[in-house]
Design a protein around this motif. Sequence first.
Motif, PDB file in Angstrom:
ATOM      1  N   LEU A 196      -3.890   9.206  -1.830  1.00  0.00           N
ATOM      2  CA  LEU A 196      -4.032   7.862  -1.927  1.00  0.00           C
ATOM      3  C   LEU A 196      -3.862   7.552  -0.341  1.00  0.00           C
ATOM      4  O   LEU A 196      -4.500   6.485   0.035  1.00  0.00           O
ATOM      5  CB  LEU A 196      -2.959   7.258  -2.747  1.00  0.00           C
ATOM      6  CG  LEU A 196      -3.188   5.780  -2.593  1.00  0.00           C
ATOM      7  CD1 LEU A 196      -4.516   5.206  -3.523  1.00  0.00           C
ATOM      8  CD2 LEU A 196      -1.964   4.978  -3.792  1.00  0.00           C
ATOM      9  N   LEU A 197      -3.034   8.082   0.413  1.00  0.00           N
ATOM     10  CA  LEU A 197      -3.050   7.862   1.725  1.00  0.00           C
ATOM     11  C   LEU A 197      -4.051   8.001   2.444  1.00  0.00           C
ATOM     12  O   LEU A 197      -4.684   7.411   3.383  1.00  0.00           O
ATOM     13  CB  LEU A 197      -1.687   8.472   2.518  1.00  0.00           C
ATOM     14  CG  LEU A 197      -0.440   8.232   2.080  1.00  0.00           C
ATOM     15  CD1 LEU A 197       0.761   9.381   2.770  1.00  0.00           C
ATOM     16  CD2 LEU A 197      -0.059   6.730   2.718  1.00  0.00           C
TER      17      LEU A 197
ATOM     18  N   THR B 202       6.264   3.971   4.625  1.00  0.00           N
ATOM     19  CA  THR B 202       7.094   3.714   5.957  1.00  0.00           C
ATOM     20  C   THR B 202       8.291   2.986   5.825  1.00  0.00           C
ATOM     21  O   THR B 202       9.396   3.352   6.501  1.00  0.00           O
ATOM     22  CB  THR B 202       6.128   2.846   6.792  1.00  0.00           C
ATOM     23  OG1 THR B 202       4.860   3.423   7.056  1.00  0.00           O
ATOM     24  CG2 THR B 202       6.725   2.320   7.901  1.00  0.00           C
ATOM     25  N   ALA B 203       8.310   2.009   4.748  1.00  0.00           N
ATOM     26  CA  ALA B 203       9.656   1.379   4.618  1.00  0.00           C
ATOM     27  C   ALA B 203      10.681   2.095   3.818  1.00  0.00           C
ATOM     28  O   ALA B 203      11.941   2.131   4.275  1.00  0.00           O
ATOM     29  CB  ALA B 203       9.100   0.099   3.417  1.00  0.00           C
TER      30      ALA B 203
ATOM     31  N   THR C 280       0.853  -1.184  -0.174  1.00  0.00           N
ATOM     32  CA  THR C 280       0.091  -0.124  -0.045  1.00  0.00           C
ATOM     33  C   THR C 280       0.965   1.179  -0.054  1.00  0.00           C
ATOM     34  O   THR C 280       2.120   1.072   0.310  1.00  0.00           O
ATOM     35  CB  THR C 280      -0.873   0.084   1.097  1.00  0.00           C
ATOM     36  OG1 THR C 280      -0.207   0.153   2.430  1.00  0.00           O
ATOM     37  CG2 THR C 280      -1.833  -1.276   1.500  1.00  0.00           C
ATOM     38  N   ALA C 281       0.498   2.383  -0.240  1.00  0.00           N
ATOM     39  CA  ALA C 281       0.991   3.667  -0.184  1.00  0.00           C
ATOM     40  C   ALA C 281       1.413   3.768   1.249  1.00  0.00           C
ATOM     41  O   ALA C 281       2.905   4.142   1.479  1.00  0.00           O
ATOM     42  CB  ALA C 281       0.223   4.752  -0.724  1.00  0.00           C
TER      43      ALA C 281
ATOM     44  N   LEU D  51      -9.337   6.104   4.979  1.00  0.00           N
ATOM     45  CA  LEU D  51     -10.760   5.905   4.834  1.00  0.00           C
ATOM     46  C   LEU D  51     -11.407   4.642   4.672  1.00  0.00           C
ATOM     47  O   LEU D  51     -12.305   4.321   5.371  1.00  0.00           O
ATOM     48  CB  LEU D  51     -11.419   7.153   3.862  1.00  0.00           C
ATOM     49  CG  LEU D  51     -12.659   7.224   3.873  1.00  0.00           C
ATOM     50  CD1 LEU D  51     -13.371   7.699   4.887  1.00  0.00           C
ATOM     51  CD2 LEU D  51     -13.348   8.132   2.294  1.00  0.00           C
ATOM     52  N   GLY D  52     -10.801   3.778   3.720  1.00  0.00           N
ATOM     53  CA  GLY D  52     -11.215   2.511   3.588  1.00  0.00           C
ATOM     54  C   GLY D  52     -10.791   1.632   4.524  1.00  0.00           C
ATOM     55  O   GLY D  52     -10.908   0.395   4.102  1.00  0.00           O
TER      56      GLY D  52
END
Length: 409
Positions: free
Chosen positions: A272-273, A231-232, A225-226, A278-279
């Motif tokens: 996108l974050l 984070t990575a 995911t974004a 939200l999802g």
Amino acid sequence: MEPHESTCRICGGRVREFFDFGRQPLSDFFPSPDQVDEEFFFRLAVGMCDACTMVQLLEEVPRDRMFRHDYPYHSSGSQRMREHFADTARSLLAGELSGEDPFCVEIGSNDGVMLDVVRQAGVRHLGVEPSGGVAELSRAKGIQVRTAFFEEATAREIADEHGPADVIYAANTICHIPYLDSVFRGVDALLAKNGVFVFEDPYLGDIVARNTFDQIYDEHFYLFTARSVQTAARRFGFELVDVERLPVHGGEVRYTIARSGARRPTARVGELLAEEALGGLGDRGTLEKFGIRIRRVCDDLIARLRELHDRGFYVVGYGATAKSATVINYARIGPELMPFVHDTTPAKVGCLLPGSHIPIRSADELGPPYPDYAVLFAWNHFEEIRVREKEFTDRGGRWILYVPEFRVV
């Protein structure tokens, strides 16, 4: 059975399992009838890190077993994907590779479908491809290829020989690599000061929303995911500076990574974050609900196949894909319900599907007398396949799909 736990390969946090597909074979090893004793099996279970939200497999398959000399997947096998990679190359050439004497490195260059466009433009390039067979196909086109796994040591050797890379690109490859720490250290050693690391992989948001659960198999160690990519990247001194949604393979995201402070993130990153938050994409409950849908679809599929078999209908499969291994072995579909799977890849014809040992026939053999139904495992190429196999439907044949839910068309 109680869910298992493991340690996150990115941050060291706790990874808790949310679905177990059970005992699975290597998804891209299609044994000949005399090779069935050589199959390697492992437990395909997937979980999410409580700390960084990275979704990952709990059991790692040795890379040398997956990416062998005879690795059968060819990136140029689909017209749609050939066009996608040509467009990608042209975009890079017009942008990041438009400076003075640019250098492009592709991780997992496969048969060179993207780098061939870069080569034709006269741009310095290098593919890094561990599977010797597809690497040789690239060399036959005149593409520069190094047969190796991309990691820190490899990257340092490339930098010493060729200098810094303006673009390090990868498609459907970074999610395959459990040792992302070494990859990022390699990117750090090889990437130019203002260069970009661009990679595209299946997107967890689309996998969950579209229920494309068969995207989970041995090669896809991570489902990005974004948020988890951001984070990575930060852990290794990089920043996520752009994202782009892609329609290929059921939904992917192209991530653009730069050195921290080198570039300002675009608005698309924040958008996108926010969409992911939200999802509930980083919430364990969302993934547990996803697991419920996986079970329901597989139950529906196997029940319908048994019903059709009992009623005397002839059912085949179409597309000996890597992802077909997940659904076929989890649902326990065997030759008694599906005597053949048709495929367009010559190297797979005459072999068997992994685990289930369903024979693979050429797609050219899908002809009169036509089967009553065909289960489409290559669902991401449905429109292309439907055109190719128009006579099948004209003669009354019907397609069975299971993504996002079981249906007959």
